[in-house]
Design an enzyme around this catalytic site. Structure first.
Site, mmCIF file in Angstrom:
data_model
loop_
_atom_site.group_PDB
_atom_site.id
_atom_site.type_symbol
_atom_site.label_atom_id
_atom_site.label_comp_id
_atom_site.label_asym_id
_atom_site.label_seq_id
_atom_site.Cartn_x
_atom_site.Cartn_y
_atom_site.Cartn_z
ATOM 1 N N ASP A 323 1.190 -1.507 0.357
ATOM 2 C CA ASP A 323 -0.352 0.215 -0.221
ATOM 3 C C ASP A 323 1.037 1.076 -0.026
ATOM 4 O O ASP A 323 1.701 1.331 0.642
ATOM 5 C CB ASP A 323 -1.031 -0.023 1.555
ATOM 6 C CG ASP A 323 -1.503 0.792 1.179
ATOM 7 O OD1 ASP A 323 -2.512 1.191 0.163
ATOM 8 O OD2 ASP A 323 -2.059 1.883 2.855
ATOM 9 N N THR A 325 0.205 4.808 1.309
ATOM 10 C CA THR A 325 0.185 5.810 1.832
ATOM 11 C C THR A 325 0.654 4.787 2.988
ATOM 12 O O THR A 325 -0.200 3.676 3.810
ATOM 13 C CB THR A 325 -1.133 6.105 2.471
ATOM 14 O OG1 THR A 325 -1.239 6.770 1.201
ATOM 15 C CG2 THR A 325 -0.869 6.749 3.139
ATOM 16 N N ASP A 569 -1.790 0.057 6.287
ATOM 17 C CA ASP A 569 -1.754 0.331 7.508
ATOM 18 C C ASP A 569 -3.332 0.473 7.568
ATOM 19 O O ASP A 569 -3.883 0.761 9.065
ATOM 20 C CB ASP A 569 -1.043 1.358 7.895
ATOM 21 C CG ASP A 569 -1.530 2.676 6.915
ATOM 22 O OD1 ASP A 569 -1.823 2.546 6.035
ATOM 23 O OD2 ASP A 569 -0.462 3.876 7.125
#
Length: 816
Positions: A323, A325, A569
């Site tokens: 991912d 970000t 996250d």
């Protein structure tokens, strides 16, 4: 009668509770419920108990056979031949201690990393441990929270829960007052309060966290292969025992004479020797210790291994999905600039942005607006829609009398604006140019009359016109480029998957050294699994990916035979993290995301991953090396037992002598080899690769021992001398097996090997040791024959090793 909610998480109509006050429980009410046991403590919440560890290491079939043989020899007064019992007990004790130490270390880290519950007590919002939640507590739920106990919603504003971890359905479920939320689900948008109705064993409370904290040697190729070998040995053990026992009794003149004269005792000693030789004492122990030590080593680097097989698993990964970000970037979003587009924007657009930035339900991007656009408390909306990663927009409607009257939408330009609208085209083009520079772009759009009210699901208001483009910047992790370069060098494929504009994601990917085009727009991904798998093979960067698509993309890669790791996250990453072979959560991850991950980077350092891979490779390569030693020993023990039993020969070694050769050729060196550095890349086929060397090596060893025994019988040499010669031949051949498996040799491996050869010389020459192990000084001729047989066996092992290595390197997955 009220309708409840099933354990599967299916929602039904429930009358909302009315007895809970707005102040929540008082301290006295909490104390009363704690005393009554109405707390959220789950049974066996911590990792494996000491009893579980003891049972797994001690109460096994092989240990039962070893213990029975040990007691038999003690009863016969042959305590010197019962040395293997002390070795087995030491192995089991080491296993218990190592696993318990690892358990304590992992428990400590997991407790520090466990999620908290936010509750309302005595009128104040407090963060408490999950176990501290009691029945009738009022949970304060916000976006990103994991629900920690089953509860009924008291009030909600745009509250949506992701129940995918419970039901497998990825679509967020709206939660109004009276609806039930289950522990284990996650809040993806909105906020609200809910009264706890079930805690502890009666609910789902903290189940994911308990699973994350559990110390478990879960399924892995290495352990599965070893367990298969152990099952084969178990099946063969009883019939081989019968063959050997019969041969020993025949050596004593037959069963009747052996029983009448007491010769059965000597025969029993020989039978025990063959049984103990076939059992690979310490093989499973060495594997468990290697995994446990690996987990503890990584824990010192702030990497929490929530399932030990992840140490092996990440070393087997050939595709890493990231991912953007929070993984490639630090996850800190900063407002960059506002860009006016087209006609003059509506009046007071800045005040609207101030409200979006101050909204309690704002996501991280919108929250950045708060510092640049102060909020006017008197200009609040009369209704709003919280941001959803599936919709990719949030909205607010302001009253007609306000200067900000109308509906305002903040979201992704290509989602909010209609590309068929001529007025939107230049705005979308401008947004594309900004996104291509690596900036995150949002558009604030306004509709004077449009509304989303009256819909089952929020929809974009009609008549939206762009007001202003907003850009945000992210800070790339300083370690990202170096870490990704490491994985590329190791042959691991990389996929960048994000919900942002694909051009923005591609710009970040280029910044960290990935050569890519403008990225693939996930809205164009095919739904057909095979077609999706083809796209995943051909492209590297993906943008505008929904949570459900992330999961499907992982599954598509797995369908093509890849071992997939996924980092993330956000709550929206939880589905993909759970589906991946190895889920990796960052330190900033939401509680639900951490709970389903196999690894958690506690300090958020992305550059920890190469260390995890290196540790996994060390564990796998060393376990394979050690297993070949044990399996070669089992192979020659089985061949010797069957052959000597069929020929009615006395077994060639005493139990104590087997204990000595085991320690020199396997036990002591295996302990060190299992913990030494080893960076060899992993390839599938562990069991086949191990057996293809171990079985022929065992056959060579057995043939060398048969040869020296046949030679000794021809010369009518006594039993004591024959056993001594067998020990010399066995040790010389087995030590050369150790030599070839220790390559490439370094200083420490060479020291271990030389020490083992020296130990053999000491056993045969030092009178106390020689007498204890019942060795005899051989004649020059007999000693020469024994050494030559051992050297010829060692030479044959060398030829076998070279052929084995050449055949592996010539295969489709060459070992390097």
């Amino acid at each position: 009668m009220k309708k409840g909610i099933s354990r599967a998480g299916k929602e039904s109509n429930v009358v909302p509770p009315t007895t809970t006050g707005t102040a929540g429980l008082s301290a006295g009410e909490v104390a009363a419920r704690v005393e009554a046991g109405s707390t959220n403590v789950m049974p066996d919440f911590s990792s494996r108990s000491l009893w579980d560890i003891f049972r797994a290491n001690v109460l096994t079939l092989f240990n039962a056979i070893v213990a029975g043989s040990f007691l038999l020899l003690l009863l016969l007064g042959q305590w010197r031949d019962a040395l293997f019992g002390f070795a087995a007990a030491s192995n089991a004790l080491i296993g218990v201690i190592q696993e318990y130490r690892a358990k304590k270390s992992l428990d400590h880290l997991a407790v520090l990393n466990s999620p908290l519950a936010r509750v309302l007590r005595d009128g104040a919002v407090r963060d408490i441990d999950v176990e501290g939640v009691v029945e009738d507590d009022v949970l304060v739920l916000r976006a990103g929270d994991q629900v920690t106990a089953d509860a009924l919603v008291l009030d909600a504003q745009g509250l949506e829960a992701d129940e995918s971890l419970l039901t497998g359905e990825s679509d967020p479920v709206g939660k109004e007052a009276g609806a039930e939320v289950l522990s284990g689900s996650s809040v993806v948008s909105g906020h609200g309060r809910a009264k706890v109705i079930r805690v502890g064993p009666a609910s789902f409370a903290s189940r994911l966290t308990a699973e994350a904290k559990r110390f478990s040697l879960v399924h892995s190729e290495i352990r599965a292969g070893l367990n298969r070998v152990l099952r084969w040995i178990t099946v063969a053990l009883l019939p081989i025992m019968a063959i050997v026992t019969n041969a020993q009794m025949q050596q004593q003149g037959g069963w009747q004479q052996a029983i009448a004269t007491g010769g059965w005792q000597t025969g029993a000693v020989g039978a025990v020797a063959s049984i103990i030789a076939m059992i690979p004492l310490g093989l499973v122990l060495m594997t468990s210790v290697a995994f446990a030590v690996g987990a503890v080593r990584l824990a010192r680097q702030k990497v929490l291994i929530q399932e030990l097989a992840a140490v092996e698993g990440l070393a087997r990964v050939d595709v890493l999905c990231l991912d953007k970000t929070g993984t490639l970037t630090l996850g800190r979003i900063a407002f960059d600039a506002a860009h006016h587009v087209g006609a003059a924007p509506p009046e007071d657009w800045a005040r609207v942005l101030g409200w979006f930035g101050a909204d309690p339900d704002a996501n991280a991007t919108a929250q950045c607006l708060a510092s640049s656009f102060p909020n006017d408390d008197d200009a609040g909306p009369d209704s709003s829609v919280a941001f959803s990663s599936a919709r990719k927009w949030s909205a607010a409607s302001f009253p007609a009398q306000a200067s900000t009257a109308g509906a305002w939408v903040l979201g992704a330009p290509e989602i909010v604006l209609d590309a068929r609208d001529a007025g939107a085209v230049p705005v979308l083009e401008a947004a594309a140019v900004l996104a291509a520079t690596g900036l995150r772009t949002l558009v604030l759009a306004h509709s004077a009359t449009g509304s989303w009210t009256g819909q089952d699901e929020p929809v974009l208001p009609a008549g939206l016109a762009p007001a202003v483009l907003l850009t945000f910047r992210e800070e790339v992790r300083p370690d990202a480029a170096q870490t990704l370069a490491y994985f590329r060098d190791q042959g691991v494929g990389l996929r960048i998957i994000s919900g942002d504009d694909p051009r923005t994601v591609a710009a970040v990917a280029r910044e960290v050294g990935l050569a890519t085009d403008n990225g693939f727009d996930a809205r164009q991904l095919p739904e057909d699994p095979e077609s999706l798998a083809g796209v995943m093979e051909d492209h590297t960067v993906f943008g505008r990916v929904t949570p459900a698509q992330k999961k499907a993309m992982v599954q598509a890669l797995q369908r093509r035979g890849h071992i997939v790791a996924m980092t993330g996250d956000g709550v929206n990453d939880a589905l993909a993290l759970k589906e991946a072979d190895i889920g990796i959560a960052m330190d900033s991850a939401a509680a639900a995301t951490k709970a389903v991950s196999r690894l958690v980077l506690l300090d958020g350092r992305f550059d920890r991953l190469p260390s995890v891979v290196a540790e996994g490779r060390r564990v796998i390569a060393n376990t394979e090396r050690v297993s070949m030693l044990f399996l070669a020993k089992t192979a020659y023990a089985v061949i010797l037992s069957v052959t000597f039993g069929a020929m009615l020969w006395a077994f060639p070694l005493l139990p104590r002598q087997f204990s000595a050769t085991d320690g020199i050729t396997i036990g002591i060196p295996a302990f060190f080899l299992a913990l030494m550095p080893n960076s060899r890349r992993y390839h599938p086929g562990f069991l086949k690769r191990s057996l293809s060397f171990a079985v022929p090596a065992g056959l060579i060893t057995a043939l060398a021992i048969l040869a020296i025994n046949a030679y000794s019988l021809q010369l009518n040499i006594g039993t004591k001398e024959m056993r001594t010669a067998s020990v010399i031949v066995l040790t010389l051949v087995a030590l050369w097996v150790l030599v070839v498996l220790s390559r490439p040799l370094n200083r420490w491996r060479a020291i271990i090997i030389v020490a083992m050869y020296a130990a053999l010389v000491l056993l045969l020459t030092l009178p106390p040791l020689r007498d204890f192990f019942d060795f005899e000084v051989l004649s020059v001729e007999h000693l020469t024959a024994s050494v030559l047989a051992g050297l010829f066996g060692a030479l044959t092992v060398e030829v076998l090793f070279r052929f084995h290595r050449r055949s592996l390197n010539a295969g489709p997955r060459a070992l390097v």
